[in-house]
Design a protein around this motif. Structure first.
Motif, PDB file in Angstrom:
ATOM      1  N   GLY A 283      64.686  98.512  14.140  1.00  0.00           N
ATOM      2  CA  GLY A 283      64.912  99.622  15.083  1.00  0.00           C
ATOM      3  C   GLY A 283      63.979  99.532  16.276  1.00  0.00           C
ATOM      4  N   GLU A 284      62.720  99.335  16.020  1.00  0.00           N
ATOM      5  CA  GLU A 284      61.728  99.244  17.086  1.00  0.00           C
ATOM      6  C   GLU A 284      61.972  98.021  17.960  1.00  0.00           C
ATOM      7  N   LEU A 285      62.324  96.883  17.337  1.00  0.00           N
ATOM      8  CA  LEU A 285      62.558  95.660  18.092  1.00  0.00           C
ATOM      9  C   LEU A 285      63.793  95.763  18.989  1.00  0.00           C
ATOM     10  N   ILE A 286      64.854  96.388  18.470  1.00  0.00           N
ATOM     11  CA  ILE A 286      66.082  96.549  19.262  1.00  0.00           C
ATOM     12  C   ILE A 286      65.830  97.472  20.453  1.00  0.00           C
ATOM     13  N   ALA A 287      65.117  98.579  20.185  1.00  0.00           N
ATOM     14  CA  ALA A 287      64.787  99.507  21.271  1.00  0.00           C
ATOM     15  C   ALA A 287      63.959  98.812  22.349  1.00  0.00           C
ATOM     16  N   GLY A 288      62.994  98.015  21.912  1.00  0.00           N
ATOM     17  CA  GLY A 288      62.161  97.292  22.867  1.00  0.00           C
ATOM     18  C   GLY A 288      62.959  96.279  23.671  1.00  0.00           C
ATOM     19  N   ALA A 289      63.967  95.686  23.040  1.00  0.00           N
ATOM     20  CA  ALA A 289      64.782  94.682  23.722  1.00  0.00           C
ATOM     21  C   ALA A 289      65.532  95.287  24.906  1.00  0.00           C
ATOM     22  N   PHE A 290      65.999  96.517  24.757  1.00  0.00           N
ATOM     23  CA  PHE A 290      66.782  97.151  25.828  1.00  0.00           C
ATOM     24  C   PHE A 290      65.922  97.754  26.934  1.00  0.00           C
ATOM     25  N   VAL A 291      64.617  97.792  26.740  1.00  0.00           N
ATOM     26  CA  VAL A 291      63.729  98.302  27.784  1.00  0.00           C
ATOM     27  C   VAL A 291      63.794  97.424  29.031  1.00  0.00           C
ATOM     28  N   ALA A 292      63.951  96.131  28.848  1.00  0.00           N
ATOM     29  CA  ALA A 292      64.022  95.215  29.987  1.00  0.00           C
ATOM     30  C   ALA A 292      65.240  95.528  30.865  1.00  0.00           C
ATOM     31  N   THR A 293      66.388  95.770  30.224  1.00  0.00           N
ATOM     32  CA  THR A 293      67.585  96.139  30.993  1.00  0.00           C
ATOM     33  C   THR A 293      67.371  97.444  31.733  1.00  0.00           C
ATOM     34  N   LEU A 294      66.724  98.398  31.059  1.00  0.00           N
ATOM     35  CA  LEU A 294      66.433  99.683  31.690  1.00  0.00           C
ATOM     36  C   LEU A 294      65.603  99.495  32.954  1.00  0.00           C
ATOM     37  N   TRP A 295      64.533  98.698  32.846  1.00  0.00           N
ATOM     38  CA  TRP A 295      63.671  98.493  34.014  1.00  0.00           C
ATOM     39  C   TRP A 295      64.379  97.700  35.104  1.00  0.00           C
ATOM     40  N   GLY A 296      65.247  96.785  34.720  1.00  0.00           N
ATOM     41  CA  GLY A 296      65.993  96.028  35.715  1.00  0.00           C
ATOM     42  C   GLY A 296      66.894  96.922  36.546  1.00  0.00           C
ATOM     43  N   VAL A 297      67.682  97.755  35.867  1.00  0.00           N
ATOM     44  CA  VAL A 297      68.597  98.667  36.565  1.00  0.00           C
ATOM     45  C   VAL A 297      67.819  99.743  37.313  1.00  0.00           C
ATOM     46  N   LEU A 298      66.767 100.254  36.676  1.00  0.00           N
ATOM     47  CA  LEU A 298      65.958 101.316  37.283  1.00  0.00           C
ATOM     48  C   LEU A 298      65.273 100.828  38.559  1.00  0.00           C
ATOM     49  N   SER A 299      64.605  99.672  38.489  1.00  0.00           N
ATOM     50  CA  SER A 299      63.881  99.175  39.663  1.00  0.00           C
ATOM     51  C   SER A 299      64.834  98.850  40.803  1.00  0.00           C
ATOM     52  N   ALA A 300      66.022  98.341  40.461  1.00  0.00           N
ATOM     53  CA  ALA A 300      66.995  98.000  41.504  1.00  0.00           C
ATOM     54  C   ALA A 300      67.464  99.240  42.253  1.00  0.00           C
ATOM     55  N   ASN A 301      67.823 100.281  41.503  1.00  0.00           N
ATOM     56  CA  ASN A 301      68.465 101.450  42.107  1.00  0.00           C
ATOM     57  C   ASN A 301      67.505 102.548  42.545  1.00  0.00           C
ATOM     58  N   VAL A 302      66.266 102.490  42.064  1.00  0.00           N
ATOM     59  CA  VAL A 302      65.291 103.518  42.450  1.00  0.00           C
ATOM     60  C   VAL A 302      64.262 102.969  43.445  1.00  0.00           C
ATOM     61  N   ILE A 303      64.034 101.645  43.404  1.00  0.00           N
ATOM     62  CA  ILE A 303      63.002 101.073  44.272  1.00  0.00           C
ATOM     63  C   ILE A 303      63.589 100.120  45.320  1.00  0.00           C
ATOM     64  N   TRP A 304      64.150  98.993  44.894  1.00  0.00           N
ATOM     65  CA  TRP A 304      64.484  97.927  45.840  1.00  0.00           C
ATOM     66  C   TRP A 304      65.644  98.255  46.772  1.00  0.00           C
ATOM     67  N   LEU A 305      66.760  98.722  46.245  1.00  0.00           N
ATOM     68  CA  LEU A 305      67.907  99.025  47.115  1.00  0.00           C
ATOM     69  C   LEU A 305      67.611 100.171  48.084  1.00  0.00           C
ATOM     70  N   PRO A 306      66.968 101.271  47.626  1.00  0.00           N
ATOM     71  CA  PRO A 306      66.589 102.309  48.595  1.00  0.00           C
ATOM     72  C   PRO A 306      65.641 101.806  49.678  1.00  0.00           C
ATOM     73  N   MET A 307      64.713 100.906  49.311  1.00  0.00           N
ATOM     74  CA  MET A 307      63.797 100.363  50.317  1.00  0.00           C
ATOM     75  C   MET A 307      64.540  99.504  51.331  1.00  0.00           C
ATOM     76  N   GLY A 308      65.529  98.767  50.867  1.00  0.00           N
ATOM     77  CA  GLY A 308      66.334  97.972  51.792  1.00  0.00           C
ATOM     78  C   GLY A 308      67.076  98.865  52.772  1.00  0.00           C
ATOM     79  N   ALA A 309      67.630  99.971  52.257  1.00  0.00           N
ATOM     80  CA  ALA A 309      68.334 100.924  53.118  1.00  0.00           C
ATOM     81  C   ALA A 309      67.372 101.584  54.107  1.00  0.00           C
ATOM     82  N   LYS A 310      66.163 101.896  53.640  1.00  0.00           N
ATOM     83  CA  LYS A 310      65.170 102.525  54.519  1.00  0.00           C
ATOM     84  C   LYS A 310      64.730 101.556  55.617  1.00  0.00           C
TER      85      LYS A 310
END
Length: 257
Positions: free
Chosen positions: A179-206
């Motif tokens: 359970g812990e290992l599977i949850a940890g595995a999906f954290v990378a996807t979370l940060w990938g999508v999160l950083s793209a849509n909350v940090i990098w793409l908005p900065m490009g638009a700005k």
């Protein structure tokens, strides 16, 4: 300073963490070293591979510019140009040499110096417009880097998840850890999508928005200097420049008047 970008990113993270808490989770559970290193360093590496070294070196300056950008100064810029036009009208173009000491805008100062030096109006406009075009190209490249990072980050996150799931499969003999290992595995996807849509793409638009504003101000300066050099009536100069202002800025100026 225009706090929109920094405030927006903070607000987005607050919304994400609040949602996690409301769902019974803990925001601290997503701050795992391995996914963070993989996503952010991997995204930077992918952007570096797709660009030039100077683009990545300039990324820090671009980040500062996006985060600490100044609000548009159309109104004060028009006022400054009109005052210079009034002085030139009364005392002649050479009188602006002393007035230049009080000019804060480097582009305006450069244009005034060209005008005082007797540069032909067409040549002056060509020199300044070339500088505007060069700035547009540089800003476009900076925005492209942020946009590219926004495209790479989710995929890098998926790679992290695959790596994590491989680790899960290696530990099937220990069900208590799955359970812990599977949850940890999906954290990378979370940060990938999160950083793209909350940090990098908005900065490009700005960055694109900042470029439009700053280049618009530079074009306003060019129009003002050409009119000053031609000895135009200061009131006419003011009307011409205000007609070039964006709709929102023009309304604010009318209200202030």
């Amino acid at each position: 300073m225009d706090p929109a970008t920094l405030a927006g990113i903070v607000l987005a993270f607050v919304a994400i963490f609040t949602a996690m808490i409301l769902e019974g989770g803990s925001p601290g559970s997503i701050f795992l070293a391995a996914p963070l290193v993989l996503v952010f360093v991997g995204t930077l590496g992918a952007a570096m591979a797709g660009g030039m070294l100077k683009d990545i070196i300039g990324l820090v300056d671009s980040l500062k510019r996006v985060m600490l950008s100044k609000s548009a100064v159309y109104d004060s810029l028009v006022d400054d140009i009109v005052k210079l036009a009034e002085k030139a009208r009364r005392e002649g173009l050479l009188a602006l040499e002393d007035a230049m000491k009080e000019v804060q805008d480097p582009f305006l100062k450069k244009g005034l110096q060209l005008a005082i030096d007797g540069t032909d109006s067409e040549e002056l406009a060509a020199i300044l417009e070339a500088e505007v075009e060069a700035k547009k190209k540089a800003d476009k490249q900076a925005a492209t880097i942020f946009t590219a990072m926004g495209g790479y980050a989710p995929t890098i996150g998926i790679i992290g998840t695959v790596i994590g799931l491989i680790h899960v499969l290696e530990n099937l003999s220990e069900p208590a850890k799955l359970g812990e290992l599977i949850a940890g595995a999906f954290v990378a996807t979370l940060w990938g999508v999160l950083s793209a849509n909350v940090i990098w793409l908005p900065m490009g638009a700005k960055m694109k928005r900042l470029s439009d504003i700053e280049c618009g101000q530079m074009e306003l300066v060019i129009a003002g200097i050409i009119n000053i050099q031609a000895g135009a009536n200061p009131r006419l100069v003011a009307q011409k420049l205000r007609s070039l202002l964006p709709p929102g800025a023009s309304k604010e100026k009318e209200k202030a008047a």
